[in-house]
Scaffold this motif. Structure first.
Motif, PDB file in Angstrom:
ATOM      1  N   ALA A 127      29.412  43.152  52.652  1.00 33.13           N
ATOM      2  CA  ALA A 127      29.354  41.726  52.351  1.00 33.13           C
ATOM      3  C   ALA A 127      28.202  41.480  51.376  1.00 33.13           C
ATOM      4  O   ALA A 127      27.156  42.140  51.492  1.00 33.13           O
ATOM      5  N   PRO A 128      28.275  40.596  50.411  1.00 34.17           N
ATOM      6  CA  PRO A 128      29.419  39.714  50.147  1.00 34.17           C
ATOM      7  C   PRO A 128      30.348  40.246  49.066  1.00 34.17           C
ATOM      8  O   PRO A 128      31.059  39.463  48.432  1.00 34.17           O
ATOM      9  N   LEU A 129      30.360  41.585  48.839  1.00 38.37           N
ATOM     10  CA  LEU A 129      31.139  42.106  47.708  1.00 38.37           C
ATOM     11  C   LEU A 129      32.629  41.824  47.856  1.00 38.37           C
ATOM     12  O   LEU A 129      33.348  41.745  46.860  1.00 38.37           O
ATOM     13  N   GLU A 130      33.099  41.666  49.111  1.00 31.27           N
ATOM     14  CA  GLU A 130      34.536  41.453  49.273  1.00 31.27           C
ATOM     15  C   GLU A 130      34.950  40.097  48.707  1.00 31.27           C
ATOM     16  O   GLU A 130      36.133  39.840  48.489  1.00 31.27           O
ATOM     17  N   LEU A 131      33.943  39.214  48.441  1.00 27.80           N
ATOM     18  CA  LEU A 131      34.268  37.881  47.927  1.00 27.80           C
ATOM     19  C   LEU A 131      34.573  37.903  46.439  1.00 27.80           C
ATOM     20  O   LEU A 131      35.090  36.935  45.897  1.00 27.80           O
ATOM     21  N   GLN A 132      34.208  38.982  45.765  1.00 24.43           N
ATOM     22  CA  GLN A 132      34.421  38.985  44.314  1.00 24.43           C
ATOM     23  C   GLN A 132      35.618  39.846  43.910  1.00 24.43           C
ATOM     24  O   GLN A 132      35.720  40.275  42.777  1.00 24.43           O
ATOM     25  N   HIS A 133      36.553  40.082  44.848  1.00 19.23           N
ATOM     26  CA  HIS A 133      37.739  40.863  44.487  1.00 19.23           C
ATOM     27  C   HIS A 133      38.515  40.202  43.376  1.00 19.23           C
ATOM     28  O   HIS A 133      38.672  38.989  43.339  1.00 19.23           O
ATOM     29  N   ASN A 134      39.015  41.032  42.498  1.00 16.33           N
ATOM     30  CA  ASN A 134      39.865  40.547  41.423  1.00 16.33           C
ATOM     31  C   ASN A 134      41.263  40.301  41.986  1.00 16.33           C
ATOM     32  O   ASN A 134      41.899  41.230  42.472  1.00 16.33           O
ATOM     33  N   PRO A 135      41.753  39.073  41.930  1.00 14.68           N
ATOM     34  CA  PRO A 135      43.073  38.792  42.517  1.00 14.68           C
ATOM     35  C   PRO A 135      44.212  39.453  41.768  1.00 14.68           C
ATOM     36  O   PRO A 135      45.320  39.553  42.289  1.00 14.68           O
ATOM     37  N   ASP A 136      43.973  39.932  40.549  1.00 12.75           N
ATOM     38  CA  ASP A 136      45.050  40.546  39.772  1.00 12.75           C
ATOM     39  C   ASP A 136      45.255  42.012  40.105  1.00 12.75           C
ATOM     40  O   ASP A 136      46.174  42.640  39.578  1.00 12.75           O
ATOM     41  N   VAL A 137      44.376  42.569  40.932  1.00 11.73           N
ATOM     42  CA  VAL A 137      44.440  44.013  41.173  1.00 11.73           C
ATOM     43  C   VAL A 137      44.649  44.268  42.668  1.00 11.73           C
ATOM     44  O   VAL A 137      43.980  43.664  43.499  1.00 11.73           O
ATOM     45  N   ALA A 138      45.582  45.157  42.942  1.00 14.40           N
ATOM     46  CA  ALA A 138      45.880  45.475  44.342  1.00 14.40           C
ATOM     47  C   ALA A 138      44.721  46.220  44.982  1.00 14.40           C
ATOM     48  O   ALA A 138      44.020  46.983  44.317  1.00 14.40           O
ATOM     49  N   ILE A 139      44.546  45.984  46.279  1.00 13.34           N
ATOM     50  CA  ILE A 139      43.594  46.789  47.060  1.00 13.34           C
ATOM     51  C   ILE A 139      44.369  47.986  47.570  1.00 13.34           C
ATOM     52  O   ILE A 139      45.436  47.828  48.157  1.00 13.34           O
ATOM     53  N   ARG A 140      43.865  49.164  47.345  1.00 13.76           N
ATOM     54  CA  ARG A 140      44.595  50.360  47.736  1.00 13.76           C
ATOM     55  C   ARG A 140      44.300  50.702  49.176  1.00 13.76           C
ATOM     56  O   ARG A 140      43.129  50.752  49.576  1.00 13.76           O
ATOM     57  N   PRO A 141      45.328  50.991  49.954  1.00 11.91           N
ATOM     58  CA  PRO A 141      45.094  51.385  51.346  1.00 11.91           C
ATOM     59  C   PRO A 141      44.560  52.810  51.434  1.00 11.91           C
ATOM     60  O   PRO A 141      44.572  53.543  50.439  1.00 11.91           O
ATOM     61  N   GLY A 142      44.131  53.198  52.600  1.00 11.63           N
ATOM     62  CA  GLY A 142      43.699  54.575  52.804  1.00 11.63           C
ATOM     63  C   GLY A 142      44.872  55.516  52.641  1.00 11.63           C
ATOM     64  O   GLY A 142      46.018  55.156  52.909  1.00 11.63           O
ATOM     65  N   GLY A 143      44.585  56.735  52.196  1.00 10.24           N
ATOM     66  CA  GLY A 143      45.630  57.752  52.131  1.00 10.24           C
ATOM     67  C   GLY A 143      46.424  57.781  50.854  1.00 10.24           C
ATOM     68  O   GLY A 143      47.413  58.506  50.790  1.00 10.24           O
ATOM     69  N   VAL A 144      46.056  57.006  49.837  1.00  5.82           N
ATOM     70  CA  VAL A 144      46.805  57.060  48.582  1.00  5.82           C
ATOM     71  C   VAL A 144      45.869  57.443  47.437  1.00  5.82           C
ATOM     72  O   VAL A 144      44.657  57.306  47.533  1.00  5.82           O
ATOM     73  N   MET A 145      46.487  57.911  46.355  1.00  8.65           N
ATOM     74  CA  MET A 145      45.727  58.254  45.160  1.00  8.65           C
ATOM     75  C   MET A 145      45.570  57.022  44.293  1.00  8.65           C
ATOM     76  O   MET A 145      46.405  56.122  44.304  1.00  8.65           O
ATOM     77  N   GLU A 146      44.501  57.007  43.518  1.00  7.41           N
ATOM     78  CA  GLU A 146      44.339  55.947  42.528  1.00  7.41           C
ATOM     79  C   GLU A 146      43.599  56.501  41.338  1.00  7.41           C
ATOM     80  O   GLU A 146      43.000  57.574  41.407  1.00  7.41           O
ATOM     81  N   LYS A 147      43.670  55.751  40.247  1.00  2.00           N
ATOM     82  CA  LYS A 147      42.993  56.211  39.026  1.00  2.00           C
ATOM     83  C   LYS A 147      42.994  55.074  38.027  1.00  2.00           C
ATOM     84  O   LYS A 147      43.590  54.020  38.260  1.00  2.00           O
ATOM     85  N   CYS A 148      42.327  55.329  36.898  1.00  3.92           N
ATOM     86  CA  CYS A 148      42.225  54.340  35.816  1.00  3.92           C
ATOM     87  C   CYS A 148      43.618  53.917  35.361  1.00  3.92           C
ATOM     88  O   CYS A 148      44.522  54.734  35.204  1.00  3.92           O
ATOM     89  N   THR A 149      43.776  52.600  35.135  1.00  7.51           N
ATOM     90  CA  THR A 149      45.067  52.076  34.697  1.00  7.51           C
ATOM     91  C   THR A 149      45.014  51.565  33.266  1.00  7.51           C
ATOM     92  O   THR A 149      45.965  50.944  32.814  1.00  7.51           O
TER      93      THR A 149
END
Lengths: 228, 438, 175
Positions: A127-149
């Protein structure tokens, strides 16, 4: 003609300030690792700044190289995914579909640039970083890969704006977070299919090289440096 | 040596059926211990699913580690059986008869265990069925060109084939057993026997089917481990992208398979008092095969490492250096001792070759082959092409628990199997005895 | 109706079979029961088999089905592969190979059930443990059963005894 997004990074301008790394974190909702996990090497940075040292102390020079997903045209990560979670979109972007990913991590092994990241836990923000999430970008759940888009959400926004105003997308109009935040203006983003775009001209200049070009993955990130 | 003990034909059934109907205290203790260890592994897996894969020691860039090592190891063990029993059947080796069923059972169980690991290893194991091609409304279809899909089909085919290959010669045995048992055992054996009547048509069909299946199963077994090797070889990672990997893995698989068979036979022989059936000649022959495979393994390993070293390509040398003189060197040299020095010395010298040394060597080979797979998986991943991304790996208690528990699972499955079915094919053995070919 | 003779030696059984074949009772009318396989010389009681052929056929059919399946589903679930072909024979060849082998395995098992007669329950088998005085299958014994009409019982029985049967009995259609 369809877009073909690419990037040029001027290594002679990069001073390793890592503003791009911070901007990427803010733009793309990257989870914040706790120190213990970060020490284990589990911190997620879609763009990182590699350091290369030349010479012996005290005559030493440090060269910086921002490394992000190279958005390869013939990406080694793509054919190995058993569920098509990583695939090529029509604009040449190497995209990761988080919902499809089952987490075999095969793509991560097969990426010569090591720019794919796995969510070892459910993502957390202090906290409070969760307040500045970008609404245009999905939050990735645990167990998946992610990378630069290549900040695909910004690309889509610009395309929609241009369509609403019935005009083509102008060169330099799309700016991924890293490009926007670079104080040295070392990074340039644009359409490689447009021969007049700045990135096209830089890519065809004599200073352009590509990382591990000999592997034949045909990356779309060009590194500019003076010849020796 | 072969005439050490003569067995009367009418004693065969008595000896081989006895373990099914009599249960001793030690059996129950073993069953409970194996069950508890297996349950511990399941609990660890549950914890891992609940918390996330972060409870393992994996970290970027080492995305695959203990589980994939164990996967390759168990799939390798599965070659014990079917492949060896198929080769012995096709070459009409008479000494195979007391050995084949034990070997075929190892195959089925090792495949069941090995097949679990890719699922344990997934980031989201609860959606593993997304890899299966069936009509769905997720707009998702598996990517058939991924080596992981090759794996899925290869292992499915192999499991189907080896279950049938184990089952076919079991039919006459369960038919005989059904006539001599009552209660649930009778019902089970009767159902499994498919109302076998011992007619010559059935014997003919059985022999023909076994001969065909032996050939087919050879073709699958070789392909399965080749495909497992290709999981690695199809990638561009240094020291994985190697054309030798298919045959190298198949060799390693048969090598560790024979070792597993030797260990299991030694345990079965002692605990079920089958000294008269599993004679020194069986161990002697298997030990010779083990030495042969050890030499073959050594040859492949040398071919792989020497060419890499001489080629002196920096990316590959980083991995090779880490294996033979870097942080993984103790594991590497332990592997060489276990896989080559111990079996070659203990079993290559005829005077030293006994049941005891064969079992010791086989156990060493199992350790060595597990290390071999670990050394293939981890150092390569820890040393990707860009040195800035290099990393390390150490397992956590979760990974060790789960991988350790699979050995308990193997013991558990084997204990149950040996309580339900004769561990030596009775009808084959009777034929063997009545033809005077002991 | 069946007539069953009990033998203790493979050679005697073989002689009985040859004699019965001379009288017009072909392999279709004969069944031999034993607790372990009995080796008779070739040509005495051959059971022609199509198992190998069917295994190859099963392999070919299932392999082709797999090719068709992959080909059509890759097209109906069309995804952008970024320049890679939707259908790649080489990259999916392993799958076709495995499916071919699976076809061979399945065909072999089905043919085993079919040729062994286990799928068709049209002939009754002798009991394992018969009641007192009944013919039963025991280790070391060979039972030769002949399917014949009651008017041939005498001739068949003579044949069996002449070859060395120790007993001959009528067996009902249902055991």
């Amino acid at each position: 003609m369809a877009h073909r997004w690419g990037m040029a990074i001027d290594l002679d301008r990069c001073m390793g300030c890592e503003a791009c790394v911070a901007a990427c974190h803010a733009e793309n909702n990257l989870p914040v690792s706790d120190p213990a996990q970060a020490a284990k090497g589990r911190a997620v940075h879609w763009i990182r700044v590699d350091r290369y040292y030349e010479g012996e102390f005290p005559e030493i020079r440090v060269k910086y190289m921002p490394v992000l997903c190279q958005q390869c045209d013939e990406a080694p990560c793509e054919p190995v995914c058993p569920v098509y979670a990583t695939y090529h979109n029509p604009e040449g972007l190497n995209v990761q579909v988080y919902n499809r990913c089952v987490g075999t991590r095969y793509c991560g092994n097969n990426c010569p640039y090591s720019v794919r990241f796995f969510n070892w836990f459910e993502p957390k923000w202090t906290a409070p970083l969760e307040l500045q999430h970008n609404p245009d970008v999905a939050i990735r759940p645990g167990g998946v890969m992610e990378k630069c888009t290549f900040c695909v959400q910004r690309i889509e926004r610009v395309k929609l704006d241009a369509k609403a105003e019935n005009r083509p997308v102008a060169d330099g109009e799309v700016q991924p977070a890293c490009v926007q935040s670079c104080p040295a203006e070392a990074m340039v983003f644009g359409d490689l299919n447009d021969p007049e775009s700045k990135v096209s001209r830089l890519a065809s200049s004599g200073r352009a090289t590509r990382l591990l070009e000999e592997l034949g993955a045909k990356p779309k990130v060009f590194y500019l440096q003076r010849g020796k | 040596m072969a005439t050490a003990v003569q067995i009367r034909q009418d004693k065969v059934r008595e000896d081989l059926w006895r373990p099914l109907l009599q249960t001793r205290g030690r059996y129950v203790v073993a069953l409970v211990l194996a069950g508890l260890a297996g349950a511990w592994g399941l609990a660890a897996w549950g914890y891992q699913i609940y918390e996330g894969l972060g409870v393992t020691g994996k970290r970027r860039p080492v995305m695959w580690a203990f589980y994939i090592t164990s996967f390759v190891f168990w799939i390798g063990i599965s070659h014990a059986g079917t492949l060896i029993s198929a080769i012995l059947r096709l070459t009409h080796s008479r000494w195979r008869k007391p050995v084949t069923r034990a070997a075929e059972a190892i195959t089925v169980f090792a495949l069941m265990i090995g097949g679990m690991f890719p699922i344990i290893h997934l980031g989201r194991p609860w959606v593993f069925y997304w890899l299966l091609p069936y009509p769905n409304n997720r707009l998702l279809w598996p990517n058939f060109r991924s080596p992981l899909l090759w794996d899925v089909t290869a292992i499915f085919t192999y499991l189907t084939g080896s279950v049938i290959y184990l089952y076919l010669p079991l039919i006459p045995d369960v038919a005989h057993l059904a006539e001599h048992t009552t209660g649930w055992r009778h019902a089970l054996y009767r159902a499994l026997s498919l109302h076998w009547t011992s007619s010559d048509r059935e014997w003919h069909a059985l022999e023909r089917a076994m001969k065909l299946m032996a050939g087919i199963i050879l073709a699958v077994a070789v392909s399965v481990h080749t495909v497992v090797a290709w999981d690695f070889a199809m990638s561009v990672a240094p020291m994985w992208h190697s054309t030798i990997f298919g045959p190298y893995f198949v060799t390693g698989a048969i090598f560790s398979g024979i070792a597993a068979l030797l260990v299991v036979l030694a345990i079965v022989r002692k605990t079920m008092h089958l000294e008269a059936y599993l004679q020194p000649v069986h161990f002697d022959n298997l030990a010779k095969l083990l030495v042969l495979m050890s030499l073959l393994w050594f040859y492949f390993t040398t071919a792989e490492y020497l060419t890499t070293w001489y080629g002196n390509e920096p990316w590959e040398m980083a991995v090779l250096g880490a294996r033979v003189r870097g942080g993984y060197a103790p594991l590497f040299w332990t592997m060489v001792v276990c896989n080559f020095v111990i079996p070659f010395v203990l079993l290559g010298i005829q005077r030293l070759r006994t049941i005891r040394t064969a079992t010791i060597s086989a156990a060493a080979v199992l350790v060595g082959m597990w290390l071999e797979r670990f050394l293939i998986v981890v150092p390569t991943l820890a040393h990707p092409r860009l040195p800035a991304a290099w990393g390390t790996y150490a397992p956590t208690w979760v990974e060790i628990s789960i991988c350790g528990a699979t050995f308990a699972a193997m013991a558990l499955l084997y204990l149950v199997f040996s309580k339900l079915f004769p561990i030596i094919a009775v009808w084959e053995y009777e034929e063997h005895v009545s033809n005077g070919r002991i | 109706m069946f007539l069953t003779g009990e033998f203790s030696q493979a050679e005697a059984t073989g002689r009985a079979i040859e004699a019965l074949k001379a009288k017009g009772f072909g392999p279709q009318a004969l069944d031999m029961f034993s607790t372990e396989p009995v080796e008779l010389p070739p040509g005495v009681l051959d059971r022609p088999s199509r198992m190998s052929l069917m295994a190859v056929a099963g392999a070919v059919v299932v392999c082709l089905l797999a090719v068709v399946f992959v080909y059509y589903t890759q097209r109906s679930y069309r995804l952008n592969t970024g320049g890679m072909p939707l259908f790649s024979l080489w990259a999916t060849g392993v799958i076709f190979y495995e499916m071919a082998v699976l076809g061979a395995i399945g065909a072999t098992f089905v043919m085993f059930l079919w040729e062994s007669g286990m799928l068709r329950k049209d002939h009754a088998a002798p009991r394992w443990k018969g009641a007192e005085g009944e013919l039963a299958l025991e280790p070391g014994r060979i039972l030769l059963r002949v399917r014949c009409e009651p008017e041939h019982f005498a001739a068949v029985g003579e044949c069996l005894y002449a070859a060395g049967a120790s007993r001959v009995e009528k067996v009902q259609n249902k055991s």
